[in-house]
Design an enzyme around this catalytic site. Structure first.
Site, PDB file in Angstrom:
ATOM      1  N   CYS A  36       0.812  -1.220   0.000  1.00 65.39           N
ATOM      2  CA  CYS A  36       0.000   0.000   0.000  1.00 65.39           C
ATOM      3  C   CYS A  36       0.844   1.268   0.000  1.00 65.39           C
ATOM      4  O   CYS A  36       0.346   2.361  -0.256  1.00 65.39           O
ATOM      5  CB  CYS A  36      -0.945   0.019   1.200  1.00 65.39           C
ATOM      6  SG  CYS A  36      -0.092   0.171   2.789  1.00 65.39           S
ATOM      7  N   ASP A  38       2.315   2.643   2.649  1.00 64.51           N
ATOM      8  CA  ASP A  38       2.326   3.351   3.931  1.00 64.51           C
ATOM      9  C   ASP A  38       3.709   3.241   4.584  1.00 64.51           C
ATOM     10  O   ASP A  38       4.329   2.168   4.574  1.00 64.51           O
ATOM     11  CB  ASP A  38       1.286   2.756   4.884  1.00 64.51           C
ATOM     12  CG  ASP A  38      -0.139   3.050   4.438  1.00 64.51           C
ATOM     13  OD1 ASP A  38      -0.324   3.966   3.626  1.00 64.51           O
ATOM     14  OD2 ASP A  38      -1.064   2.338   4.889  1.00 64.51           O
ATOM     15  N   CYS A  61      -2.420   6.717   4.190  1.00 64.57           N
ATOM     16  CA  CYS A  61      -3.833   7.069   4.103  1.00 64.57           C
ATOM     17  C   CYS A  61      -4.364   7.584   5.441  1.00 64.57           C
ATOM     18  O   CYS A  61      -3.634   7.679   6.429  1.00 64.57           O
ATOM     19  CB  CYS A  61      -4.637   5.857   3.645  1.00 64.57           C
ATOM     20  SG  CYS A  61      -4.564   4.486   4.822  1.00 64.57           S
ATOM     21  N   CYS A 105      -3.191  -1.218   8.810  1.00 57.60           N
ATOM     22  CA  CYS A 105      -2.637   0.049   9.281  1.00 57.60           C
ATOM     23  C   CYS A 105      -2.394   0.002  10.788  1.00 57.60           C
ATOM     24  O   CYS A 105      -1.375   0.522  11.283  1.00 57.60           O
ATOM     25  CB  CYS A 105      -3.574   1.203   8.942  1.00 57.60           C
ATOM     26  SG  CYS A 105      -3.710   1.531   7.170  1.00 57.60           S
TER      27      CYS A 105
END
Length: 443
Positions: A36, A38, A61, A105
């Site tokens: 992703c 991150d 995000c 996350c």
């Protein structure tokens, strides 16, 4: 695709807690998800085994920002052992839940916290003592592109770093023609001036909290029984475990008759063009070769009354596009295969004596100033005193990691390489930073 976020998630995204960095942090943890994209970083300040302060930086995000914010809130004030027990589910629960696809996350946030705690514990096990105010892990001498890159990346990987420059930040890059567009930097060709690049490098160094000291380093000592190198400036002393020499180079003397006489008291001899305005409306002769000579002439376009660009070689050995630019300068004359024999005058430069090598003819031209761009010599004075090995050309000898013959001492940029390219200098600074990290952290 849309997600239903809880009010807590929205709040921590819009108003994240504990964002930023900690000066002289005791530990740093970084994690990332290659899928992703991150990235999370958490820094800790620990007192008596308790997390007294905690800060984070996150690229990702809304969920990544919210979970980073929440995990710092949960961990602050806890003991290290208690903080190690924080799980991704704890983070998600405190946020009143996360969409299933965003649970990774919370895992990243917990992992970043655990990585920071483990970093702290590893340092304690290795006996890495807390540094005093003027003690650093990395000290960089020289604030050019190479030095600023080394300082920035050293700070980025968590090493306490200081960088010194007693002149102008950016080194020769910013000193000569600061408003000139950079011509040979992939990705930035003809898009950024040297002044703008210098400012960007300085901004990066400050963002990573490297300490910038605008002073000359007058002396360096390496004590046999100490892990530190001692650096002395006019204002005091600094200690560092790793020393990086990035002191660059200086214009070489040409030895041409008349040079010594007119190089003082504003007699009309210049080395490159640090201040083109001093040559306003003057008849200037630029003598040398390569980029330095061509760039010096280019900086005088529209400033000098006339420019005579001279080299004793058959050509300046620069790309044709560079020559095309200077050829467009009004009042410019180019002389190849021509030697500058002597610089003459009374109190100031008045005349240049040249010899056309192809015809064997001498010619005298009236000039007000001579710019000598005949070469550069590495600034290795401090290193020679320390006993660092240099090669036959005067450059500091290094291995592929830019290590010198002395343990914990590195050399980068023009002081260690005749390859005078920004990308090479910055790459060397980055290599040193990561090698220093491995050396100090045992990675």
């Amino acid at each position: 695709m849309s997600f239903e976020y809880s009010e807590k998630v929205k709040d921590h995204f819009r108003n994240p807690r504990n964002v930023g960095t900690i000066k002289d942090a005791d530990a740093t943890g970084r994690v990332g998800n290659p899928v992703c994209g991150d990235m999370m970083e958490i820094q800790l300040k620990v007192e008596d085994n308790i997390i007294e302060d905690i800060k984070f930086k996150t690229f990702g995000c809304a969920s990544a920002i919210a979970t980073s914010s929440m995990v710092t809130e949960i961990a602050k004030g806890k003991t290290l052992e208690e903080a190690l027990e924080i799980t991704r589910q704890d983070v998600a629960d405190e946020l009143d839940g996360l969409p299933p696809i965003k649970m990774h996350c919370s895992n990243l946030a917990a992992d970043a916290l655990h990585a920071a705690i483990n970093d702290y514990m590893e340092k304690q096990e290795k006996g890495i003592a807390k540094l005093e105010e003027n003690e650093y892990e990395v000290a960089v001498i020289g604030g050019g592109a190479a030095g600023l890159a080394a300082a920035t990346i050293s700070s980025y990987v968590g090493l306490k770093t200081v960088i010194f420059d007693g002149g102008q930040w950016g080194g020769l890059l910013n000193k000569f023609c600061p408003d000139k567009l950079i011509e040979n930097y992939p990705g930035m060709t003809d898009k950024m001036t040297t002044r703008e690049l210098t400012q960007s490098l300085l901004d990066d160094a400050r963002e990573q909290e490297a300490k910038l000291v605008n002073e000359h380093v007058n002396d360096v000592e390496i004590e046999i029984d100490s892990d530190f190198k001692t650096l002395t400036t006019d204002s005091g002393t600094y200690k560092a475990r790793i020393l990086v020499l990035a002191s660059g180079s200086s214009p070489a003397k040409s030895g041409i008759p008349g040079e010594e006489k007119f190089a003082v008291d504003d007699g009309g001899i210049f080395y490159l063009t640090a201040d083109p305005s001093r040559l306003t409306d003057k008849r200037v002769l630029v003598y040398g070769h390569g980029y330095n000579a061509v760039s010096a002439a280019g900086c005088l376009g529209g400033i000098a009354e006339s420019i005579t660009l001279v080299t004793d070689e058959a050509s300046f050995m620069v790309p044709e596009r560079e020559m095309d630019r200077v050829k467009c300068i009004e009042g410019l004359k180019i002389l190849n295969s021509t030697t500058l024999l002597e610089i003459q005058g009374a109190a100031k430069v008045e005349k240049a004596v040249l010899e056309d090598q192809t015809k064997g003819e001498r010619v005298e031209i009236m000039v007000d100033a001579v710019v000598l761009a005949t070469g550069m010599v590495p600034n290795v004075g401090l290193m020679e005193k320390l006993g660092v090995e240099v090669d036959e050309s005067g450059f500091v000898k290094t291995d592929k990691y830019q290590r010198t013959s002395l343990d914990g001492v590195y050399a980068i940029g023009n002081v260690a390489s005749e390859i005078d390219l920004l990308v090479v200098a910055e790459a060397q600074g980055t290599i040193v930073a990561y090698d220093a990290y491995r050396k100090l952290r045992g990675g």
